[in-house]
Design a protein around this motif. Structure first.
Motif, PDB file in Angstrom:
ATOM      1  N   GLY A 171     -64.929 -53.527 -27.565  1.00  8.22           N
ATOM      2  CA  GLY A 171     -65.200 -54.508 -26.527  1.00  8.22           C
ATOM      3  C   GLY A 171     -65.817 -55.757 -27.087  1.00  8.22           C
ATOM      4  N   ASP A 172     -66.530 -56.477 -26.229  1.00 10.15           N
ATOM      5  CA  ASP A 172     -67.047 -57.801 -26.527  1.00 10.15           C
ATOM      6  C   ASP A 172     -68.567 -57.751 -26.636  1.00 10.15           C
ATOM      7  OD1 ASP A 172     -67.677 -60.451 -26.676  1.00 10.15           O
ATOM      8  OD2 ASP A 172     -66.708 -61.028 -24.804  1.00 10.15           O
ATOM      9  N   ASP A 173     -69.121 -58.351 -27.693  1.00 12.86           N
ATOM     10  CA  ASP A 173     -70.573 -58.409 -27.827  1.00 12.86           C
ATOM     11  C   ASP A 173     -71.224 -59.223 -26.719  1.00 12.86           C
ATOM     12  OD1 ASP A 173     -70.639 -56.804 -30.006  1.00 12.86           O
ATOM     13  OD2 ASP A 173     -70.889 -58.399 -31.480  1.00 12.86           O
ATOM     14  N   GLU A 174     -70.447 -60.068 -26.025  1.00 12.42           N
ATOM     15  CA  GLU A 174     -70.985 -60.841 -24.904  1.00 12.42           C
ATOM     16  C   GLU A 174     -70.947 -60.059 -23.598  1.00 12.42           C
ATOM     17  OE1 GLU A 174     -72.436 -63.896 -25.127  1.00 12.42           O
ATOM     18  OE2 GLU A 174     -72.227 -63.528 -27.274  1.00 12.42           O
ATOM     19  N   ALA A 175     -70.368 -58.858 -23.623  1.00 13.94           N
ATOM     20  CA  ALA A 175     -70.268 -58.058 -22.405  1.00 13.94           C
ATOM     21  C   ALA A 175     -71.660 -57.610 -21.944  1.00 13.94           C
ATOM     22  CB  ALA A 175     -69.388 -56.841 -22.664  1.00 13.94           C
ATOM     23  N   PRO A 176     -71.866 -57.479 -20.617  1.00 11.80           N
ATOM     24  CA  PRO A 176     -73.163 -57.032 -20.116  1.00 11.80           C
ATOM     25  C   PRO A 176     -73.492 -55.629 -20.603  1.00 11.80           C
ATOM     26  CG  PRO A 176     -71.825 -57.959 -18.342  1.00 11.80           C
ATOM     27  CD  PRO A 176     -70.921 -57.805 -19.530  1.00 11.80           C
ATOM     28  N   ALA A 177     -74.729 -55.452 -21.039  1.00  8.40           N
ATOM     29  CA  ALA A 177     -75.222 -54.138 -21.441  1.00  8.40           C
ATOM     30  C   ALA A 177     -76.174 -53.581 -20.389  1.00  8.40           C
ATOM     31  CB  ALA A 177     -75.925 -54.232 -22.792  1.00  8.40           C
ATOM     32  N   LEU A 178     -77.143 -54.394 -19.991  1.00 13.69           N
ATOM     33  CA  LEU A 178     -78.148 -53.999 -19.006  1.00 13.69           C
ATOM     34  C   LEU A 178     -78.250 -55.067 -17.932  1.00 13.69           C
ATOM     35  CD1 LEU A 178     -81.062 -52.965 -21.416  1.00 13.69           C
ATOM     36  CD2 LEU A 178     -79.470 -51.405 -20.293  1.00 13.69           C
ATOM     37  N   ILE A 179     -78.568 -54.644 -16.725  1.00 12.42           N
ATOM     38  CA  ILE A 179     -78.947 -55.570 -15.659  1.00 12.42           C
ATOM     39  C   ILE A 179     -80.337 -55.134 -15.218  1.00 12.42           C
ATOM     40  CG2 ILE A 179     -78.405 -56.513 -13.394  1.00 12.42           C
ATOM     41  CD1 ILE A 179     -75.457 -55.723 -13.999  1.00 12.42           C
ATOM     42  N   ALA A 195     -81.347 -59.774 -14.121  1.00 17.79           N
ATOM     43  CA  ALA A 195     -81.061 -60.492 -15.355  1.00 17.79           C
ATOM     44  C   ALA A 195     -79.988 -59.731 -16.130  1.00 17.79           C
ATOM     45  CB  ALA A 195     -82.322 -60.637 -16.193  1.00 17.79           C
ATOM     46  N   VAL A 196     -78.872 -60.396 -16.399  1.00 15.01           N
ATOM     47  CA  VAL A 196     -77.750 -59.767 -17.101  1.00 15.01           C
ATOM     48  C   VAL A 196     -77.953 -59.950 -18.605  1.00 15.01           C
ATOM     49  CG1 VAL A 196     -75.250 -59.702 -17.386  1.00 15.01           C
ATOM     50  CG2 VAL A 196     -76.237 -60.271 -15.145  1.00 15.01           C
ATOM     51  N   ILE A 197     -78.194 -58.847 -19.295  1.00 18.73           N
ATOM     52  CA  ILE A 197     -78.509 -58.877 -20.721  1.00 18.73           C
ATOM     53  C   ILE A 197     -77.297 -58.385 -21.506  1.00 18.73           C
ATOM     54  CG2 ILE A 197     -80.040 -57.995 -22.521  1.00 18.73           C
ATOM     55  CD1 ILE A 197     -82.157 -57.620 -20.325  1.00 18.73           C
ATOM     56  N   PRO A 198     -76.709 -59.230 -22.348  1.00 15.51           N
ATOM     57  CA  PRO A 198     -75.520 -58.815 -23.098  1.00 15.51           C
ATOM     58  C   PRO A 198     -75.880 -57.977 -24.315  1.00 15.51           C
ATOM     59  CG  PRO A 198     -76.075 -61.065 -23.668  1.00 15.51           C
ATOM     60  CD  PRO A 198     -77.059 -60.636 -22.609  1.00 15.51           C
ATOM     61  N   ARG A 199     -74.885 -57.283 -24.858  1.00 12.17           N
ATOM     62  CA  ARG A 199     -75.095 -56.479 -26.059  1.00 12.17           C
ATOM     63  C   ARG A 199     -75.610 -57.342 -27.203  1.00 12.17           C
ATOM     64  NH1 ARG A 199     -72.340 -51.563 -26.246  1.00 12.17           N
ATOM     65  NH2 ARG A 199     -72.113 -51.768 -28.511  1.00 12.17           N
ATOM     66  N   ARG A 200     -75.078 -58.547 -27.287  1.00 11.32           N
ATOM     67  CA  ARG A 200     -75.490 -59.474 -28.344  1.00 11.32           C
ATOM     68  C   ARG A 200     -76.999 -59.688 -28.353  1.00 11.32           C
ATOM     69  NH1 ARG A 200     -77.164 -64.015 -25.722  1.00 11.32           N
ATOM     70  NH2 ARG A 200     -75.097 -64.299 -24.794  1.00 11.32           N
ATOM     71  N   ALA A 201     -77.612 -59.836 -27.176  1.00 10.53           N
ATOM     72  CA  ALA A 201     -79.049 -60.085 -27.099  1.00 10.53           C
ATOM     73  C   ALA A 201     -79.846 -58.877 -27.584  1.00 10.53           C
ATOM     74  CB  ALA A 201     -79.445 -60.448 -25.669  1.00 10.53           C
ATOM     75  N   LEU A 202     -79.387 -57.672 -27.259  1.00 12.91           N
ATOM     76  CA  LEU A 202     -80.072 -56.471 -27.729  1.00 12.91           C
ATOM     77  C   LEU A 202     -80.098 -56.428 -29.249  1.00 12.91           C
ATOM     78  CD1 LEU A 202     -78.602 -53.705 -25.362  1.00 12.91           C
ATOM     79  CD2 LEU A 202     -80.711 -54.996 -25.076  1.00 12.91           C
ATOM     80  N   ALA A 203     -78.934 -56.627 -29.856  1.00 13.96           N
ATOM     81  CA  ALA A 203     -78.843 -56.535 -31.316  1.00 13.96           C
ATOM     82  C   ALA A 203     -79.662 -57.620 -31.988  1.00 13.96           C
ATOM     83  CB  ALA A 203     -77.373 -56.636 -31.746  1.00 13.96           C
ATOM     84  N   PRO A 222     -79.547 -66.972 -29.287  1.00 14.69           N
ATOM     85  CA  PRO A 222     -78.651 -65.868 -28.942  1.00 14.69           C
ATOM     86  C   PRO A 222     -79.346 -64.666 -28.321  1.00 14.69           C
ATOM     87  CG  PRO A 222     -79.055 -65.902 -31.305  1.00 14.69           C
ATOM     88  CD  PRO A 222     -79.692 -67.140 -30.750  1.00 14.69           C
ATOM     89  N   HIS A 223     -80.682 -64.711 -28.207  1.00 21.89           N
ATOM     90  CA  HIS A 223     -81.426 -63.600 -27.613  1.00 21.89           C
ATOM     91  C   HIS A 223     -81.510 -63.690 -26.097  1.00 21.89           C
ATOM     92  CE1 HIS A 223     -84.165 -66.915 -27.723  1.00 21.89           C
ATOM     93  NE2 HIS A 223     -85.157 -66.243 -27.183  1.00 21.89           N
ATOM     94  N   LEU A 224     -80.972 -64.754 -25.511  1.00 19.32           N
ATOM     95  CA  LEU A 224     -81.126 -64.986 -24.079  1.00 19.32           C
ATOM     96  C   LEU A 224     -80.145 -64.175 -23.233  1.00 19.32           C
ATOM     97  CD1 LEU A 224     -81.599 -68.868 -23.919  1.00 19.32           C
ATOM     98  CD2 LEU A 224     -83.363 -67.091 -23.865  1.00 19.32           C
ATOM     99  N   PHE A 225     -80.556 -63.937 -21.998  1.00 21.41           N
ATOM    100  CA  PHE A 225     -79.653 -63.335 -21.015  1.00 21.41           C
ATOM    101  C   PHE A 225     -78.544 -64.326 -20.674  1.00 21.41           C
ATOM    102  CE2 PHE A 225     -81.817 -66.213 -18.412  1.00 21.41           C
ATOM    103  CZ  PHE A 225     -81.649 -66.037 -17.056  1.00 21.41           C
ATOM    104  N   THR A 226     -77.511 -63.858 -19.979  1.00 23.14           N
ATOM    105  CA  THR A 226     -76.404 -64.758 -19.635  1.00 23.14           C
ATOM    106  C   THR A 226     -76.556 -65.380 -18.251  1.00 23.14           C
ATOM    107  OG1 THR A 226     -75.111 -62.855 -18.869  1.00 23.14           O
ATOM    108  CG2 THR A 226     -74.761 -63.594 -21.131  1.00 23.14           C
ATOM    109  N   GLY A 227     -77.431 -64.801 -17.417  1.00 20.40           N
ATOM    110  CA  GLY A 227     -77.650 -65.372 -16.097  1.00 20.40           C
ATOM    111  C   GLY A 227     -78.139 -64.312 -15.135  1.00 20.40           C
ATOM    112  N   TYR A 228     -78.445 -64.730 -13.903  1.00 23.33           N
ATOM    113  CA  TYR A 228     -78.864 -63.806 -12.855  1.00 23.33           C
ATOM    114  C   TYR A 228     -77.635 -63.359 -12.070  1.00 23.33           C
ATOM    115  CZ  TYR A 228     -83.586 -65.557 -13.751  1.00 23.33           C
ATOM    116  OH  TYR A 228     -84.780 -65.901 -14.345  1.00 23.33           O
TER     117      TYR A 228
END
Length: 488
Positions: free
Chosen positions: A129-137, A150-158, A338-344
């Motif tokens: 899949g995509d590292d920009e995909a949502p991981a957690l809300i 807050a939509v947190i992508p996989r990229r931000a976790l890593a 790159p550690h930021l969420f993508t939006g609400y």
């Protein structure tokens, strides 16, 4: 999609301990098999909720969801029906994951329920899949309205976990102890996913206790994560618990977060154990922004420097960046990276309002920067910035000064309207001796000697306890709603 947990795909890591909650534990091999089995069940489910109790099932469920590429919505088991109803309507999960036997409230029970079996076994195969995909809300506390997701992508976790690993020299040899809730980023992302990304292990206390901390650190654990309330209890217990002193002295790293740790507690712990507590600064939408580095100068009262990849600036009320790093000039923290969420979730209006036109996130936190770039928090813009007599004053430094007084057990500072000053400084104090609480003149003189006269409290109100949320943060909006004795 890059692997968040390389050790789960490494056969040589199989026998190593990964998770322990009380007497229940999983090795990396067992975790990989249990997460693989659950990932098979939920693959393609869309968004899924998680009843985030402090147990093995919660950790397995999050790893499984990340393995399957399914966004997960952690639910706070202590939330009321109205808040839970809002979160579920807003996030619209397809089902809820829960530990067998957990009783779910009606608002959650209407969903399809999937029990998490930590003994299930299946091959571990992370989805592409995509590292920009949502991981957690992750839903915010909702202090200014209904909670926002807050939509947190996989990229931000890593990015965040790798930046902390660099700053703290965090490795697979580390064993982390904590007793934090698992519905928030501190306990779930840093405290659970962090060790698993490194190939290390986590021991969750279930419920925080100084006995538990002493036991686990004394039995080979190397790191402790906590919030200021926990470290305050540790500081209070040190004079009478020699095993706790010994355990903390042997730890590699003590980390505090979610709110500023009072300098008084910093000093008590360092004096008794020889170990300095490291502070870091983050929030749901940004994960981690700054930290004191293990190879840096320990300086109680600061939250360190920006982590690798994080851009940070302080701005005036009109958005003009502050150039001064003088340890005095207060500004709002804005961050970018790159550690930021993508939006609400479902809130494009709130998302747009949270960012500047050039991509800086408005944190709402106020701080100063020292000459070497260290960040010192002074409070929230909405509740902790006090404009009195033409000065911009941060509540945090006054709280630290009050806590240096022997008659003060706990303290919070707010502002209230004043015809002459604009706002006057109000000190909310839990006295060390309720029978002899320190008065206004005594505390105002104490603060004036440590800081400056214009930062002294003009009103002192005494309380039995400060109102706090689940993460130990003082709920300042509650102060004043109940009666409190005081003088002006």
């Amino acid at each position: 999609m890059s692997s968040l947990f390389p050790a789960l795909s490494d056969p040589s890591a199989g026998p190593r301990p990964a998770l322990r909650f009380g007497e229940r534990a999983l090795t990396y091999g067992e975790l990989a098999a249990a997460a693989g089995a659950l990932a098979e069940r939920i693959a393609g489910a869309g968004r899924i909720a998680l009843w985030a109790t402090p147990g093995l099932e919660t950790a397995v469920a999050v790893v499984a969801a990340l393995t399957a590429g399914v966004p997960v919505v952690p639910l706070n088991p202590r939330s009321g029906e109205r808040e839970l109803g809002h979160v579920l309507r807003d996030s619209a999960p397809a089902a809820v994951l829960a530990a067998p036997g957990d009783r779910l409230p009606d608002a959650v029970g209407a969903l399809e329920r999937l029990d998490v079996d930590v003994r299930a076994r299946e091959a571990y195969a992370p989805a592409a899949g995509d590292d920009e995909a949502p991981a957690l809300i992750v839903y915010t506390s909702g202090t200014t309205g209904p909670p926002k997701g807050a939509v947190i992508p996989r990229r931000a976790l890593a990015v965040t976990l790798d930046a902390l690993a660099e700053a703290w020299r965090w490795s697979g040899d580390d064993v982390l102890v904590h007793g934090l809730p698992l519905f928030h980023v501190h306990g779930l992302v840093l405290g659970t996913l962090g060790p698993l990304r490194r190939g290390g292990s986590v021991r969750h206390l279930g419920r925080f206790s100084t006995d538990g901390v002493a036991r686990e650190l004394g039995a080979g654990a190397t790191m402790l994560f906590g919030v200021p309330t926990m470290y305050h209890r540790i500081a209070e217990a040190l004079p009478t618990e020699p095993e706790l002193v010994k355990a903390l002295a042997g730890a590699r790293l003590l980390v505090s977060g979610s709110a500023a740790l009072p300098v008084h507690d910093h000093e008590r712990i360092a004096s008794a154990t020889g170990r300095r507590v490291v502070e870091r600064y983050g929030m749901t939408e940004t994960l981690m922004n700054t930290s004191v580095r293990v190879d840096g100068e320990p300086r109680p009262g600061t939250v360190g420097v920006p982590l690798p990849g994080v851009e940070l600036r302080l701005v005036e009320e009109d958005g003009t960046p502050l150039a001064a790093w003088d340890g005095e000039t207060v500004g709002e923290i804005q961050v970018r990276g790159p550690h930021l969420f993508t939006g609400y979730l479902n809130r494009p209006d709130a998302t747009a309002a949270a960012f500047t036109g050039d991509g800086w996130f408005r944190t709402g936190d106020m701080a100063v920067r020292e000459g070497d770039g260290q960040v010192r928090l002074v409070g929230r813009k909405a509740t902790d910035l006090i404009k009195s007599g033409g000065y911009k004053i941060g509540a945090g430094e006054i709280e630290n000064a009050l806590l240096d007084h022997p008659g003060v057990r706990e303290a919070a500072v707010t502002g209230e309207p004043d015809e002459d000053l604009g706002e006057r400084i109000v000190a909310w104090v839990v006295p060390a001796d309720p029978g002899a609480p320190p008065g206004l003149d005594e505390l105002a003189g104490h603060v004036s000697r440590l800081l400056a006269p214009h930062k002294r409290p003009r009103v002192v109100r005494h309380l039995d306890a400060l109102p706090r949320n689940d993460m130990g943060k003082v709920m300042k909006r509650v102060l004043g709603q109940d009666g409190a004795q005081g003088d002006a």
